[in-house]
Design a protein around this motif. Structure first.
Motif, PDB file in Angstrom:
ATOM      1  N   LYS A 185       0.832  -1.193   0.000  1.00  0.00           N
ATOM      2  CA  LYS A 185       0.000   0.000   0.000  1.00  0.00           C
ATOM      3  C   LYS A 185       0.872   1.250   0.000  1.00  0.00           C
ATOM      4  O   LYS A 185       1.920   1.285   0.653  1.00  0.00           O
ATOM      5  CB  LYS A 185      -0.910   0.003   1.226  1.00  0.00           C
ATOM      6  N   ALA A 186       0.452   2.264  -0.760  1.00  0.00           N
ATOM      7  CA  ALA A 186       1.063   3.596  -0.736  1.00  0.00           C
ATOM      8  C   ALA A 186      -0.031   4.594  -0.371  1.00  0.00           C
ATOM      9  O   ALA A 186      -1.047   4.683  -1.058  1.00  0.00           O
ATOM     10  CB  ALA A 186       1.679   3.942  -2.082  1.00  0.00           C
ATOM     11  N   GLU A 187       0.167   5.314   0.725  1.00  0.00           N
ATOM     12  CA  GLU A 187      -0.777   6.332   1.152  1.00  0.00           C
ATOM     13  C   GLU A 187      -0.174   7.697   0.851  1.00  0.00           C
ATOM     14  O   GLU A 187       0.878   8.049   1.395  1.00  0.00           O
ATOM     15  CB  GLU A 187      -1.087   6.190   2.637  1.00  0.00           C
ATOM     16  N   CYS A 188      -0.833   8.454  -0.004  1.00  0.00           N
ATOM     17  CA  CYS A 188      -0.290   9.714  -0.485  1.00  0.00           C
ATOM     18  C   CYS A 188      -1.152  10.880   0.012  1.00  0.00           C
ATOM     19  O   CYS A 188      -2.327  10.995  -0.352  1.00  0.00           O
ATOM     20  CB  CYS A 188      -0.219   9.727  -2.007  1.00  0.00           C
ATOM     21  N   LEU A 189      -0.548  11.727   0.830  1.00  0.00           N
ATOM     22  CA  LEU A 189      -1.207  12.922   1.338  1.00  0.00           C
ATOM     23  C   LEU A 189      -0.721  14.128   0.556  1.00  0.00           C
ATOM     24  O   LEU A 189       0.492  14.343   0.419  1.00  0.00           O
ATOM     25  CB  LEU A 189      -0.899  13.122   2.822  1.00  0.00           C
ATOM     26  N   LYS A 190      -1.649  14.930   0.039  1.00  0.00           N
ATOM     27  CA  LYS A 190      -1.306  16.143  -0.704  1.00  0.00           C
ATOM     28  C   LYS A 190      -1.949  17.341  -0.037  1.00  0.00           C
ATOM     29  O   LYS A 190      -3.131  17.307   0.304  1.00  0.00           O
ATOM     30  CB  LYS A 190      -1.783  16.044  -2.158  1.00  0.00           C
ATOM     31  N   GLY A 191      -1.138  18.403   0.144  1.00  0.00           N
ATOM     32  CA  GLY A 191      -1.673  19.607   0.759  1.00  0.00           C
ATOM     33  C   GLY A 191      -0.734  20.776   0.583  1.00  0.00           C
ATOM     34  O   GLY A 191       0.185  20.751  -0.247  1.00  0.00           O
ATOM     35  N   THR A 192      -0.961  21.809   1.370  1.00  0.00           N
ATOM     36  CA  THR A 192      -0.140  23.016   1.305  1.00  0.00           C
ATOM     37  C   THR A 192       0.857  23.034   2.455  1.00  0.00           C
ATOM     38  O   THR A 192       0.694  22.333   3.459  1.00  0.00           O
ATOM     39  CB  THR A 192      -1.017  24.280   1.356  1.00  0.00           C
ATOM     40  N   LEU A 193       1.874  23.863   2.304  1.00  0.00           N
ATOM     41  CA  LEU A 193       2.878  24.043   3.341  1.00  0.00           C
ATOM     42  C   LEU A 193       2.563  25.276   4.176  1.00  0.00           C
ATOM     43  O   LEU A 193       1.932  26.225   3.700  1.00  0.00           O
ATOM     44  CB  LEU A 193       4.262  24.182   2.714  1.00  0.00           C
ATOM     45  N   THR A 194       3.023  25.256   5.402  1.00  0.00           N
ATOM     46  CA  THR A 194       2.884  26.430   6.251  1.00  0.00           C
ATOM     47  C   THR A 194       3.908  27.482   5.840  1.00  0.00           C
ATOM     48  O   THR A 194       4.769  27.229   4.989  1.00  0.00           O
ATOM     49  CB  THR A 194       3.105  26.060   7.724  1.00  0.00           C
ATOM     50  N   GLY A 195       3.832  28.644   6.472  1.00  0.00           N
ATOM     51  CA  GLY A 195       4.779  29.709   6.168  1.00  0.00           C
ATOM     52  C   GLY A 195       6.210  29.347   6.498  1.00  0.00           C
ATOM     53  O   GLY A 195       7.144  29.930   5.941  1.00  0.00           O
ATOM     54  N   THR A 196       6.395  28.355   7.387  1.00  0.00           N
ATOM     55  CA  THR A 196       7.747  27.913   7.744  1.00  0.00           C
ATOM     56  C   THR A 196       8.197  26.716   6.916  1.00  0.00           C
ATOM     57  O   THR A 196       9.263  26.148   7.163  1.00  0.00           O
ATOM     58  CB  THR A 196       7.816  27.557   9.239  1.00  0.00           C
ATOM     59  N   GLY A 197       7.366  26.316   5.940  1.00  0.00           N
ATOM     60  CA  GLY A 197       7.752  25.234   5.046  1.00  0.00           C
ATOM     61  C   GLY A 197       7.426  23.842   5.534  1.00  0.00           C
ATOM     62  O   GLY A 197       7.903  22.858   4.962  1.00  0.00           O
ATOM     63  N   ASP A 198       6.597  23.740   6.575  1.00  0.00           N
ATOM     64  CA  ASP A 198       6.196  22.434   7.092  1.00  0.00           C
ATOM     65  C   ASP A 198       4.856  22.020   6.494  1.00  0.00           C
ATOM     66  O   ASP A 198       4.008  22.873   6.182  1.00  0.00           O
ATOM     67  CB  ASP A 198       6.075  22.482   8.616  1.00  0.00           C
ATOM     68  N   PRO A 199       4.602  20.714   6.349  1.00  0.00           N
ATOM     69  CA  PRO A 199       3.305  20.266   5.836  1.00  0.00           C
ATOM     70  C   PRO A 199       2.156  20.695   6.753  1.00  0.00           C
ATOM     71  O   PRO A 199       2.226  20.503   7.970  1.00  0.00           O
ATOM     72  CB  PRO A 199       3.447  18.739   5.808  1.00  0.00           C
ATOM     73  N   ASN A 200       1.151  21.281   6.177  1.00  0.00           N
ATOM     74  CA  ASN A 200      -0.059  21.643   6.915  1.00  0.00           C
ATOM     75  C   ASN A 200      -1.051  20.501   6.730  1.00  0.00           C
ATOM     76  O   ASN A 200      -1.791  20.450   5.744  1.00  0.00           O
ATOM     77  CB  ASN A 200      -0.630  22.959   6.392  1.00  0.00           C
ATOM     78  N   MET A 201      -1.049  19.552   7.669  1.00  0.00           N
ATOM     79  CA  MET A 201      -1.854  18.344   7.518  1.00  0.00           C
ATOM     80  C   MET A 201      -3.349  18.641   7.516  1.00  0.00           C
ATOM     81  O   MET A 201      -4.145  17.825   7.021  1.00  0.00           O
ATOM     82  CB  MET A 201      -1.511  17.348   8.619  1.00  0.00           C
ATOM     83  N   ALA A 202      -3.747  19.804   8.026  1.00  0.00           N
ATOM     84  CA  ALA A 202      -5.168  20.160   8.002  1.00  0.00           C
ATOM     85  C   ALA A 202      -5.669  20.357   6.580  1.00  0.00           C
ATOM     86  O   ALA A 202      -6.875  20.286   6.325  1.00  0.00           O
ATOM     87  CB  ALA A 202      -5.409  21.417   8.839  1.00  0.00           C
ATOM     88  N   THR A 203      -4.756  20.609   5.638  1.00  0.00           N
ATOM     89  CA  THR A 203      -5.144  20.824   4.241  1.00  0.00           C
ATOM     90  C   THR A 203      -5.003  19.564   3.401  1.00  0.00           C
ATOM     91  O   THR A 203      -5.347  19.565   2.218  1.00  0.00           O
ATOM     92  CB  THR A 203      -4.282  21.923   3.608  1.00  0.00           C
ATOM     93  N   ALA A 204      -4.501  18.480   3.992  1.00  0.00           N
ATOM     94  CA  ALA A 204      -4.107  17.302   3.219  1.00  0.00           C
ATOM     95  C   ALA A 204      -5.314  16.474   2.767  1.00  0.00           C
ATOM     96  O   ALA A 204      -6.274  16.281   3.515  1.00  0.00           O
ATOM     97  CB  ALA A 204      -3.162  16.432   4.026  1.00  0.00           C
ATOM     98  N   LYS A 205      -5.248  15.999   1.539  1.00  0.00           N
ATOM     99  CA  LYS A 205      -6.202  15.053   0.978  1.00  0.00           C
ATOM    100  C   LYS A 205      -5.453  13.751   0.688  1.00  0.00           C
ATOM    101  O   LYS A 205      -4.341  13.770   0.150  1.00  0.00           O
ATOM    102  CB  LYS A 205      -6.825  15.594  -0.310  1.00  0.00           C
ATOM    103  N   LYS A 206      -6.074  12.629   1.031  1.00  0.00           N
ATOM    104  CA  LYS A 206      -5.394  11.337   0.915  1.00  0.00           C
ATOM    105  C   LYS A 206      -5.912  10.523  -0.270  1.00  0.00           C
ATOM    106  O   LYS A 206      -7.111  10.398  -0.478  1.00  0.00           O
ATOM    107  CB  LYS A 206      -5.579  10.514   2.185  1.00  0.00           C
ATOM    108  N   THR A 207      -4.962   9.955  -1.022  1.00  0.00           N
ATOM    109  CA  THR A 207      -5.252   8.932  -2.013  1.00  0.00           C
ATOM    110  C   THR A 207      -4.482   7.676  -1.609  1.00  0.00           C
ATOM    111  O   THR A 207      -3.292   7.758  -1.299  1.00  0.00           O
ATOM    112  CB  THR A 207      -4.843   9.360  -3.432  1.00  0.00           C
ATOM    113  N   VAL A 208      -5.173   6.534  -1.597  1.00  0.00           N
ATOM    114  CA  VAL A 208      -4.546   5.275  -1.207  1.00  0.00           C
ATOM    115  C   VAL A 208      -4.459   4.368  -2.431  1.00  0.00           C
ATOM    116  O   VAL A 208      -5.452   4.153  -3.132  1.00  0.00           O
ATOM    117  CB  VAL A 208      -5.336   4.574  -0.087  1.00  0.00           C
TER     118      VAL A 208
END
Length: 291
Positions: A185-208
């Motif tokens: 299985k590959a779980e792929c989360l896509k989203g935006t980064l915060t102003g400090t360049g970290d993943p903003n998981m609140a914006t993430a959408k998952k495709t499995v």
């Protein structure tokens, strides 16, 4: 593998990837993967590489190897009339760059730089995508994480700069689950980064992407460089199974809700050395070249 060999992914535009290389060096791969699923056959299989895949006699993929050096390839981009061909440049006897171009006018050009370790595994990569429309162009940097043995890929983090911007704004985090040596299985989360360049998981959408019910036979893709299929899968994640030693009999793609999942069954007929030679209907065929 059945008639739906080329998957229809709901979540976005399919990208095609083909690789070729110059003749100045040799790649780190083992043609014919002799120990993979030979089921105790005491006669070793002849050294071979995958040469092409056809569907109803129409070429879907084609690869060229000069001696034991992976040289060039061609791959049909999904159900479109677009074919990607490309070249790979070798640096210190390893694939260092992969550039590929579509056959249709206006196709995006993808230019990869990859770094391999001594075992031929990719540990970092950069992709510069040049599109006909500047807003669709991007630069992505990838960091790869392996298990403690350095053999199983467990995570890829992609950070992307879009439309000529100098700051990263998007991310994709892909994590992998294994069944034995095969990616299950590959779980792929896509989203935006915060102003400090970290993943903003609140914006993430998952495709499995689930690669299910592997056989115990030899994957035809194991006869070609692992780094090629790693890069290919960065653009088309439904193909991550191609870096596994065996063959899945189903690929299931579950995009973000509310889109439905898509299951693609795959079947195989094998030769005496347990290499797939066709699907059960003999519409899809694998052709090898003996080295």
């Amino acid at each position: 593998m059945g008639k739906n060999y080329l998957f229809k992914v709901i979540t976005g535009v399919f990208f095609g990837l083909l690789v070729s290389c110059d003749n100045s060096s040799s790649d780190q791969f083992e043609p014919s993967a002799n120990d993979g699923g030979n089921n105790g056959n005491t006669t070793p299989p002849p050294a071979r590489v995958l040469e092409k895949i056809t569907l109803n006699s129409n070429i879907q993929e084609e690869y060229t190897v000069s001696g034991s050096v992976f040289q060039k390839g061609m791959l049909k981009d999904g159900t479109t009339n677009n074919y990607y061909t490309g070249t790979a440049t070798y640096i210190n006897n390893k694939i260092g760059k992969i550039k590929f171009v579509g056959s249709l006018t206006g196709s995006t050009v993808y230019d990869f730089s990859v770094s391999e370790n001594s075992n031929g595994y990719v540990y970092s990569a950069t992709c510069t995508a040049t599109a006909a429309v500047a807003l669709d162009s991007f630069v992505s940097d990838y960091v790869f994480t392996y298990d403690t043995a350095g053999k199983k890929l467990v995570k890829i983090m992609e950070k992307r700069k879009v439309a000529g911007n100098t700051a990263y704004s998007l991310f994709t985090e892909s994590t992998f689950t294994y069944m034995g040596d095969n990616i299950f299985k590959a779980e792929c989360l896509k989203g935006t980064l915060t102003g400090t360049g970290d993943p903003n998981m609140a914006t993430a959408k998952k495709t499995v992407y689930s690669y299910q019910n592997y056989d115990s036979k030899i994957s035809p893709f194991s006869t070609l460089p692992k780094s090629f299929f790693t890069a290919w899968s960065l653009l088309r994640p439904e193909n991550f199974y191609r870096i596994s030693p065996n063959n899945p009999t189903s690929v299931f793609v579950m995009p973000p809700s509310p889109a439905p999942g898509v299951d693609t069954p795959m079947t195989y007929l094998y030769d005496a050395y347990n290499y797939p030679v066709s699907d059960k209907n003999q519409a899809l065929k694998y052709v090898y070249r003996t080295l």
